[in-house]
Design a protein around this motif. Structure first.
Motif, PDB file in Angstrom:
ATOM      1  N   LEU A 134     115.440  49.199 -13.201  1.00  0.00           N
ATOM      2  CA  LEU A 134     114.609  48.657 -12.249  1.00  0.00           C
ATOM      3  C   LEU A 134     113.205  49.204 -12.535  1.00  0.00           C
ATOM      4  N   VAL A 381     121.825  44.609 -12.300  1.00  0.00           N
ATOM      5  CA  VAL A 381     122.092  43.601 -11.277  1.00  0.00           C
ATOM      6  C   VAL A 381     123.485  43.086 -11.474  1.00  0.00           C
ATOM      7  N   ASP A 382     123.706  42.681 -12.839  1.00  0.00           N
ATOM      8  CA  ASP A 382     124.855  41.874 -13.106  1.00  0.00           C
ATOM      9  C   ASP A 382     126.243  43.026 -13.154  1.00  0.00           C
ATOM     10  N   HIS A 385     127.088  42.574  -9.531  1.00  0.00           N
ATOM     11  CA  HIS A 385     127.823  41.351  -9.217  1.00  0.00           C
ATOM     12  C   HIS A 385     129.258  41.426  -9.599  1.00  0.00           C
ATOM     13  N   LEU A 406     118.301  48.070  -5.160  1.00  0.00           N
ATOM     14  CA  LEU A 406     118.679  47.096  -5.887  1.00  0.00           C
ATOM     15  C   LEU A 406     118.268  45.836  -4.954  1.00  0.00           C
ATOM     16  N   PRO A 407     117.982  44.750  -6.041  1.00  0.00           N
ATOM     17  CA  PRO A 407     117.549  43.500  -5.188  1.00  0.00           C
ATOM     18  C   PRO A 407     118.978  42.826  -4.645  1.00  0.00           C
ATOM     19  N   ASP A 408     118.632  41.931  -3.647  1.00  0.00           N
ATOM     20  CA  ASP A 408     119.719  41.404  -2.881  1.00  0.00           C
ATOM     21  C   ASP A 408     120.580  42.617  -2.265  1.00  0.00           C
ATOM     22  N   VAL A 412     124.890  43.928  -2.428  1.00  0.00           N
ATOM     23  CA  VAL A 412     125.014  45.226  -2.876  1.00  0.00           C
ATOM     24  C   VAL A 412     125.835  46.104  -1.858  1.00  0.00           C
ATOM     25  N   ASP A 679     114.397  45.723  -0.171  1.00  0.00           N
ATOM     26  CA  ASP A 679     114.843  44.888  -1.254  1.00  0.00           C
ATOM     27  C   ASP A 679     116.015  43.988  -0.725  1.00  0.00           C
ATOM     28  N   PRO A 684     118.225  38.307  -6.698  1.00  0.00           N
ATOM     29  CA  PRO A 684     118.581  38.810  -7.796  1.00  0.00           C
ATOM     30  C   PRO A 684     118.202  38.194  -9.290  1.00  0.00           C
ATOM     31  N   VAL A 686     116.150  38.252 -12.629  1.00  0.00           N
ATOM     32  CA  VAL A 686     115.937  39.100 -13.770  1.00  0.00           C
ATOM     33  C   VAL A 686     115.303  38.412 -14.984  1.00  0.00           C
ATOM     34  N   PRO A 693     114.695  43.297 -12.841  1.00  0.00           N
ATOM     35  CA  PRO A 693     114.645  42.232 -11.600  1.00  0.00           C
ATOM     36  C   PRO A 693     113.180  42.067 -11.249  1.00  0.00           C
TER      37      PRO A 693
END
Length: 895
Positions: A134, A381-382, A385, A406-408, A412, A679, A684, A686, A693
């Protein structure tokens, strides 16, 4: 009796990537004495306010002291056995890619090395990534495209030697304060030195700039493409350098042909005059350094931004020379060390490439590993996911708080809640991430752990333990090695002390290297424990043949790079605007970042009262015209939302913000505020190369949160349940301060006061109600001692907050009910100087009454700015704005 001063230990600050040396000592009664290390080259004795307050972060309240399984205390043997068994069973059933490690730039290099060795070399998966993804992954990818290696060519001295310093996407004054102080001192000594600050916002760093370029969010590539075109057009080219040492110049310049100064001005929102001034200044100043940080990296086009900057330096030959070059400054204390040791999912240790078969062979041979990962793992990020969709079934999170960072972020949280097996190693018991763990492991904190870190200029420094770890807290490398041993890899993980790990790592850096890789510290291999303990700060490379391990090293001075043809590569960077598809119904662009006195998700800084006095609650910066259009006034509560979630934060109305944009800090979590995990609003999205991200560009809707009442409280105990739609907590000396607001009034105000002031049946509460203003005040006491104050009103409460925080246990009841000092006593106002607790009113008085027209004069009158220096930019701004907002005694962000 005079207490004997504790002996000092030389160590390194655990905050930003500056890597400041610290002298720290623990006395027998538990006090920790902190000072800057005058012998450390990074800071020469300077510390910022966070570093200076390190001694205030060692309390045991909230510490995770023992291993836990499903919330019950367990032994280390039980927990490590369980982790090893669950990881082994999961791998046997689903394969090595079904498990993952998510680690941190808070790690020491020795922790990072063991984690990377275990995951990539013995489990055989690339699924280890770090929160540094990040922070600086785009710099890594940009460096590798241009240089063939992730090499930072500059040193901090270049910042002082430059005739032109360009700061882009880098609020140096607040995020790297000691580097800012070095720059400010250099400019004071050489007034002809020019500074350009490129940032959508006017920040504290803007105060030192000769030219502020408040460009549109995400327009950096357009600006630097235009610069490359301009340099080529006016002939500001080092033709000999380009011909002898680079490739790809024609293609890169051709890709910029549309970026005339007029086109750049349209895309960036700057005036043609601003663009021309910047381009001319760059063209005629050979000694130019471009410093870039998260504003460049944290983007879906972050790698192109990096390469667009590097292209301009390659074209002018301004690289590998004193006072010149593109300089990435990192955000975490060991982000650089993580890059060196292969902490990212697409790297191997010692700057070897995971997609290079020869490098994989070297790593497997050196480690004697059964199977080195043969493809990159999932980037941060992945990776989450994959946790969410069930591909990863066991994850070990160490030294970071991804539920907030982390985003989203809500997704998470959901992913971890559904994951079959979650292990978290942390210093603190209660974080938004530890709440989701099946197994908790107590980690050692700064001052308790032992190892090395590498700062932004490639300087390796020791972090040394100077106090005994509490409870059963253990080093992260020790826990990782314990699991590795139980998984059947005992021979490869039999390290007893961190010096053994460092020596192995140093030897690996020279293994089959012979100058083919930039990272080489083989000259430090074989250090015994005494030599490791005595290791002085040293910049790499440190090769075996070098006798001088203290000399600074400068890469690319000979024009040779680490590409196959040893040429620096120009990279064509066509402009890609940020994704605006989600802006329908969300007309504002949200930018996120850091503030001066807090760090990440406040697990450390949030325990220090001094660090919460400057800014004590989450806020949103908004331009005055945007605020007016929304019917928002200063200190109202704003609702910022999009399709992913929403936050509530205090409105900071300021013309330092661009119209159509808002800014919110990243630090607040559910531990400190009702709803401020910013966040959760970030998509998400990138960068396709780096996986970093887009944290600086999120489409949001902003509206007034229609609070029916507001409140402010101070109390000796933290309330357990806060019956308010909006609240924010911060520690003060001997208690807590609490901001409050609600959409509807409680049924019983007195009962509400009892709950906020943590009262019991034996608590005596005095109540005052002003029918004319609608303000209510409550003072709680027990056995004649004041224990809390609560002030409520229909609008933002104008109370002398800093005075209340400092004096609520001592002041008379009438003054407390009024919320401000009585008689002729002055309210010092919102804190500006944390070192000497000097408020904005005190500084304003000095400026007005004593005609202090310089920061030095204010310092002589008030002491403000004479400590760590972190407050100097704000003092300078107050001098320029004499009489504007300096005497406001209202909410903490009103000025």
């Amino acid at each position: 009796m005079t207490r004997k001063a504790p002996a000092s230990v030389r160590t390194t600050c655990p905050y930003c990537g500056t890597g400041c040396g610290v002298l720290a000592g623990a006395s027998r009664d538990g006090d920790v004495v902190i000072a800057g290390d005058p012998a450390h080259a990074a800071n020469s004795g300077r510390l910022c306010v966070k570093g200076a307050a390190l001694g205030e972060t060692f309390g045991l309240e909230g510490r995770l002291l023992y291993p836990e399984i499903h919330g019950a205390r367990a032994s280390w043997d039980q927990t490590l056995d369980l982790i090893a068994a669950r990881f082994s069973q999961t791998i046997e059933t689903y394969g090595p890619d079904s498990v993952a490690l998510y680690v941190s730039g808070q790690f020491l290099t020795e922790d990072y090395y063991i984690a990377n060795k275990l995951m990539k070399g013995f489990i055989g998966s690339g699924n280890i990534d770090t929160n540094s993804r990040l922070c600086m992954a785009s710099s890594v990818a940009g460096h590798k495209r241009a240089f063939g290696s992730d090499t930072v060519p500059n040193t901090y001295e270049d910042l002082e030697n430059a005739d032109l310093l360009i700061l882009t996407g880098s609020n140096l004054a607040w995020c790297h304060p000691v580097l800012y102080q070095r720059v400010a001192a250099a400019k004071a000594a050489r007034p002809d030195m020019k500074i350009v600050n490129i940032d959508p916002r006017r920040t504290a760093t803007s105060e030192i700039a000769d030219l502020q370029l408040s460009l549109a969010p995400g327009a950096d590539v357009a600006l630097f493409n235009g610069l490359l075109r301009y340099l080529a057009h006016v002939g500001s080219i080092d033709a000999s350098y380009v011909q002898r040492h680079t490739s790809g110049v024609a293609e890169a310049v051709a890709a910029t042909h549309v970026w005339t100064e007029e086109a750049v001005a349209r895309q960036t929102g700057l005036s043609i005059d601003e663009v021309s001034r910047f381009y001319d200044l760059f063209a005629r100043t050979p000694k130019t350094v471009t410093v870039y940080s998260q504003g460049v990296n944290q983007s879906s086009a972050g790698v192109d931004k990096v390469n667009a900057i590097i292209n301009c330096h390659l074209l002018t030959g301004r690289i590998g020379k004193p006072g010149a070059g593109p300089f990435s400054v990192t955000g975490q204390p060991n982000a650089m060390g993580g890059r060196e040791v292969g902490g990212l999912a697409n790297q191997l240790a010692c700057h070897m490439d995971l997609d290079n078969p020869l490098h994989r062979q070297h790593v497997q041979e050196f480690w004697k590993a059964p199977a080195v990962a043969d493809r990159p793992g999932l980037k941060a990020v992945d990776l989450f996911h994959a946790i969410g969709d069930g591909r990863i079934k066991a994850v070990w999170i160490m030294g970071t708080n991804p539920v907030d960072s982390l985003p989203d972020a809500d997704a998470v949280r959901s992913a971890l809640a559904d994951c079959p097996f979650v292990v978290v190693s942390d210093v603190m018991r209660a974080t938004d991430t530890t709440a989701l763990a099946h197994v908790l492991l107590p980690a050692r904190a700064w001052g308790e752990k032992d190892g090395t870190v590498t700062n932004s200029e490639r300087r390796i420094s020791r972090q040394r333990a100077f106090r005994t770890a509490p409870g059963q807290a253990m080093p992260d490398w020790w826990a990782l090695a314990g699991v590795a041993q139980r998984m059947g890899f005992a021979d490869a993980f039999n390290h007893k002390e961190p010096d053994e790990i460092f020596s192995e790592y140093a030897a690996m850096s020279g293994f089959k290297n012979a100058g083919s890789r930039d990272f080489d510290i083989s000259g430090l291999a074989g250090l015994d424990r005494a030599a490791y303990n005595a290791l002085e700060p040293v910049q790499w490379p440190v090769v075996k043949s070098s006798e001088d391990t203290s000399a600074q090293k400068r890469f690319f001075a000979d024009g040779r790079f680490y590409t196959p043809d040893q040429r620096g590569r120009f990279i064509a960077t066509p402009y890609r605007a940020p994704d605006a598809s989600a802006t329908t119904g969300h007309p504002f662009i949200l930018n996120t970042g850091r503030i001066r006195d807090q760090w990440h998700t406040m697990t450390r800084t949030g325990t220090a009262p001094r660090l919460s006095q400057h800014i004590a609650e989450p806020f949103v910066e908004i331009h005055p015209l945007d605020a007016k259009a929304l019917g928002v006034s200063a200190a109202d509560i704003l609702n910022v939302e999009n399709q992913r979630g929403g936050i509530l934060a205090r409105a900071l109305v300021t013309n330092r913000q661009r119209r159509g944009s808002v800014f919110a800090p990243i630090h607040w979590t559910d531990q400190f505020a009702s709803n401020a995990r910013v966040d959760a609003l970030v998509a998400p999205v990138v960068d396709p190369l780096s996986g970093q991200p887009e944290l600086k560009y999120s489409a949001v809707k902003v509206s007034l949160w229609p609070a029916a009442w507001f409140g402010f409280a101070v109390a000796i105990r933290r309330p357990k349940n806060i019956g308010a739609g909006y609240w924010a907590l911060a520690p003060i000396a001997g208690g807590w301060r609490i901001e409050l607001a609600g959409l509807s009034a409680p049924r019983n105000w007195l009962a509400f006061a009892h709950s906020i002031l943590a009262g019991g049946d034996d608590l005596d509460i005095a109540e005052f109600c002003d029918a004319a203003t609608g303000q209510r005040s409550y003072v709680a006491s027990k056995d004649g001692e004041t224990t809390g104050v609560l002030i409520l009103g229909p609008g933002p409460v104008e109370a002398a907050r800093d005075w209340l925080c400092a004096q609520f246990r001592k002041a008379d009841r009438i003054s407390l009910l009024a919320g401000r000092p009585g008689g002729e006593r002055r309210n010092p106002g919102r804190q500006i100087c944390a070192c000497f607790n000097v408020g904005v009113v005190t500084i304003g008085d000095a400026i007005a009454a004593e005609r202090c027209q310089t920061v030095e004069a204010v310092g002589r009158a008030t002491q403000a700015g004479t400590g760590c220096g972190s407050c100097i930019p704000e003092i300078a701004r107050l001098i320029l704005q004499t009489g504007v907002s300096t005497h406001h005694a209202g909410v903490s962000l009103a000025s």
